[in-house]
Design a protein around this motif. Structure first.
Motif, PDB file in Angstrom:
ATOM      1  N   GLU A 164     -25.564   3.399  19.313  1.00  0.00           N
ATOM      2  CA  GLU A 164     -24.651   2.909  18.287  1.00  0.00           C
ATOM      3  C   GLU A 164     -24.136   4.125  17.525  1.00  0.00           C
ATOM      4  O   GLU A 164     -24.909   5.026  17.180  1.00  0.00           O
ATOM      5  CB  GLU A 164     -25.396   1.978  17.318  1.00  0.00           C
ATOM      6  N   LEU A 165     -22.826   4.171  17.282  1.00  0.00           N
ATOM      7  CA  LEU A 165     -22.195   5.224  16.491  1.00  0.00           C
ATOM      8  C   LEU A 165     -21.610   4.597  15.236  1.00  0.00           C
ATOM      9  O   LEU A 165     -20.966   3.544  15.308  1.00  0.00           O
ATOM     10  CB  LEU A 165     -21.077   5.903  17.276  1.00  0.00           C
ATOM     11  N   ARG A 166     -21.829   5.246  14.109  1.00  0.00           N
ATOM     12  CA  ARG A 166     -21.238   4.783  12.849  1.00  0.00           C
ATOM     13  C   ARG A 166     -20.712   5.985  12.082  1.00  0.00           C
ATOM     14  O   ARG A 166     -21.322   7.054  12.092  1.00  0.00           O
ATOM     15  CB  ARG A 166     -22.275   4.055  11.993  1.00  0.00           C
ATOM     16  N   VAL A 167     -19.610   5.766  11.407  1.00  0.00           N
ATOM     17  CA  VAL A 167     -19.032   6.825  10.583  1.00  0.00           C
ATOM     18  C   VAL A 167     -18.289   6.172   9.418  1.00  0.00           C
ATOM     19  O   VAL A 167     -17.767   5.066   9.539  1.00  0.00           O
ATOM     20  CB  VAL A 167     -18.080   7.743  11.403  1.00  0.00           C
ATOM     21  N   LYS A 168     -18.270   6.864   8.290  1.00  0.00           N
ATOM     22  CA  LYS A 168     -17.520   6.408   7.121  1.00  0.00           C
ATOM     23  C   LYS A 168     -16.552   7.515   6.728  1.00  0.00           C
ATOM     24  O   LYS A 168     -16.862   8.705   6.870  1.00  0.00           O
ATOM     25  CB  LYS A 168     -18.458   6.100   5.957  1.00  0.00           C
ATOM     26  N   SER A 169     -15.421   7.096   6.217  1.00  0.00           N
ATOM     27  CA  SER A 169     -14.435   8.087   5.784  1.00  0.00           C
ATOM     28  C   SER A 169     -13.669   7.554   4.583  1.00  0.00           C
ATOM     29  O   SER A 169     -13.691   6.354   4.295  1.00  0.00           O
ATOM     30  CB  SER A 169     -13.461   8.405   6.920  1.00  0.00           C
ATOM     31  N   ARG A 170     -12.995   8.472   3.924  1.00  0.00           N
ATOM     32  CA  ARG A 170     -12.198   8.107   2.747  1.00  0.00           C
ATOM     33  C   ARG A 170     -10.962   8.991   2.726  1.00  0.00           C
ATOM     34  O   ARG A 170     -11.043  10.195   2.976  1.00  0.00           O
ATOM     35  CB  ARG A 170     -13.025   8.344   1.484  1.00  0.00           C
ATOM     36  N   LEU A 171      -9.833   8.386   2.447  1.00  0.00           N
ATOM     37  CA  LEU A 171      -8.576   9.109   2.235  1.00  0.00           C
ATOM     38  C   LEU A 171      -8.119   8.838   0.814  1.00  0.00           C
ATOM     39  O   LEU A 171      -8.293   7.724   0.299  1.00  0.00           O
ATOM     40  CB  LEU A 171      -7.494   8.605   3.191  1.00  0.00           C
ATOM     41  N   ILE A 184     -12.812   3.797   4.951  1.00  0.00           N
ATOM     42  CA  ILE A 184     -12.734   3.293   6.323  1.00  0.00           C
ATOM     43  C   ILE A 184     -14.088   3.460   7.011  1.00  0.00           C
ATOM     44  O   ILE A 184     -14.441   4.572   7.402  1.00  0.00           O
ATOM     45  CB  ILE A 184     -11.642   4.040   7.120  1.00  0.00           C
ATOM     46  N   PRO A 185     -14.839   2.363   7.151  1.00  0.00           N
ATOM     47  CA  PRO A 185     -16.070   2.423   7.945  1.00  0.00           C
ATOM     48  C   PRO A 185     -15.761   2.023   9.388  1.00  0.00           C
ATOM     49  O   PRO A 185     -14.941   1.152   9.640  1.00  0.00           O
ATOM     50  CB  PRO A 185     -16.954   1.370   7.271  1.00  0.00           C
ATOM     51  N   LEU A 186     -16.394   2.685  10.333  1.00  0.00           N
ATOM     52  CA  LEU A 186     -16.221   2.324  11.745  1.00  0.00           C
ATOM     53  C   LEU A 186     -17.573   2.346  12.441  1.00  0.00           C
ATOM     54  O   LEU A 186     -18.455   3.118  12.072  1.00  0.00           O
ATOM     55  CB  LEU A 186     -15.325   3.339  12.461  1.00  0.00           C
ATOM     56  N   ASP A 187     -17.702   1.516  13.444  1.00  0.00           N
ATOM     57  CA  ASP A 187     -18.881   1.596  14.282  1.00  0.00           C
ATOM     58  C   ASP A 187     -18.509   1.294  15.721  1.00  0.00           C
ATOM     59  O   ASP A 187     -17.439   0.770  16.014  1.00  0.00           O
ATOM     60  CB  ASP A 187     -20.010   0.687  13.793  1.00  0.00           C
ATOM     61  N   SER A 188     -19.388   1.703  16.603  1.00  0.00           N
ATOM     62  CA  SER A 188     -19.172   1.538  18.030  1.00  0.00           C
ATOM     63  C   SER A 188     -20.538   1.401  18.700  1.00  0.00           C
ATOM     64  O   SER A 188     -21.549   1.887  18.174  1.00  0.00           O
ATOM     65  CB  SER A 188     -18.427   2.759  18.570  1.00  0.00           C
ATOM     66  N   PHE A 189     -20.549   0.780  19.843  1.00  0.00           N
ATOM     67  CA  PHE A 189     -21.784   0.554  20.584  1.00  0.00           C
ATOM     68  C   PHE A 189     -21.459   0.695  22.056  1.00  0.00           C
ATOM     69  O   PHE A 189     -20.443   0.207  22.517  1.00  0.00           O
ATOM     70  CB  PHE A 189     -22.293  -0.865  20.271  1.00  0.00           C
ATOM     71  N   PHE A 190     -22.316   1.388  22.800  1.00  0.00           N
ATOM     72  CA  PHE A 190     -22.070   1.503  24.239  1.00  0.00           C
ATOM     73  C   PHE A 190     -23.382   1.572  25.007  1.00  0.00           C
ATOM     74  O   PHE A 190     -24.405   2.015  24.490  1.00  0.00           O
ATOM     75  CB  PHE A 190     -21.189   2.717  24.554  1.00  0.00           C
ATOM     76  N   PRO A 219     -20.511  12.064  24.536  1.00  0.00           N
ATOM     77  CA  PRO A 219     -19.279  12.815  24.219  1.00  0.00           C
ATOM     78  C   PRO A 219     -18.011  11.959  24.346  1.00  0.00           C
ATOM     79  O   PRO A 219     -17.104  12.066  23.519  1.00  0.00           O
ATOM     80  CB  PRO A 219     -19.280  13.958  25.235  1.00  0.00           C
ATOM     81  N   VAL A 220     -17.955  11.105  25.356  1.00  0.00           N
ATOM     82  CA  VAL A 220     -16.781  10.240  25.543  1.00  0.00           C
ATOM     83  C   VAL A 220     -16.663   9.263  24.380  1.00  0.00           C
ATOM     84  O   VAL A 220     -15.575   9.071  23.806  1.00  0.00           O
ATOM     85  CB  VAL A 220     -16.858   9.492  26.898  1.00  0.00           C
ATOM     86  N   GLU A 221     -17.764   8.638  24.006  1.00  0.00           N
ATOM     87  CA  GLU A 221     -17.736   7.644  22.928  1.00  0.00           C
ATOM     88  C   GLU A 221     -17.515   8.282  21.568  1.00  0.00           C
ATOM     89  O   GLU A 221     -16.879   7.695  20.696  1.00  0.00           O
ATOM     90  CB  GLU A 221     -19.027   6.816  22.944  1.00  0.00           C
TER      91      GLU A 221
END
Length: 187
Positions: free
Chosen positions: A119-126, A142-148, A156-158
């Motif tokens: 699982e990948l998670r990241v948060k960001s702010r503009l 902007i929070p994002l997450d991904s799972f593979f 690296p691809v994800e």
């Protein structure tokens, strides 16, 4: 007791959605004072700060964001989006007090790997600020997450995919903000 399959299916789907960890999407705040001077042609972008984020990930997201904003400069109503390479104090000497600039940050980058999936998670702010005063005019979190599955892809691809998704969302949200801001004559 009457069994309602549609109701139970809906509750089950809602439960799955809650457990899947889907990101809530961007949280936007806009100041009523958010205006843009009609004579501003270039928008400075300060390099993003990052905390506990792989440097290559942060740099790629930032560069993709700047490139994407320049690809959509006419849509945004500007001639150019430039990277601030000097101290902001030096830049403020050239820009008018009514002009704006963009800052950003990326933090909370998490890679949670198990035996078979990650699982990948990241948060960001503009943020968009007013030059000179630094007044906050607009902000997007902007929070994002991904799972593979490891059988289907590699880290690296994800990591690259979630970075591209992040920069794409950042561009879209910033364009919406710039397009919706009132243009004012400062001459």
């Amino acid at each position: 007791m009457i069994v309602r399959p549609a109701f139970h299916a809906a509750v089950f789907c809602l439960l799955l959605l809650m457990l899947s960890g889907c990101s809530a999407g961007p949280r936007i705040q806009t100041s009523p004072a958010f205006t843009i001077a009609q004579n501003q042609k270039m928008v400075p972008i300060v390099p993003f700060s990052n905390t506990l984020v792989p440097a290559q990930f942060s740099e790629t997201v930032f560069n993709d964001f700047v490139d994407g904003m320049n690809d959509h400069q006419q849509q945004a109503g500007f001639s150019w989006f430039g990277i601030v390479k000097d101290d902001m104090k030096e830049l403020e000497k050239v820009l008018l007090p009514t002009h704006i600039y963009i800052t950003g940050e990326i933090w909370s980058f998490i890679e949670n790997s198990g035996c078979c999936s990650t699982e990948l998670r990241v948060k960001s702010r503009l943020r968009i600020h007013r030059v000179k005063t630094g007044e906050l005019l607009w902000e997007a979190e902007i929070p994002l997450d991904s799972f593979f599955d490891h059988d289907a892809s590699t880290l690296p691809v994800e990591r690259e995919k979630i970075g591209k998704r992040l920069s794409t969302i950042m561009i879209a949200e910033t364009l919406k903000a710039l397009q919706s801001a009132k243009r004012i004559n400062t001459d």
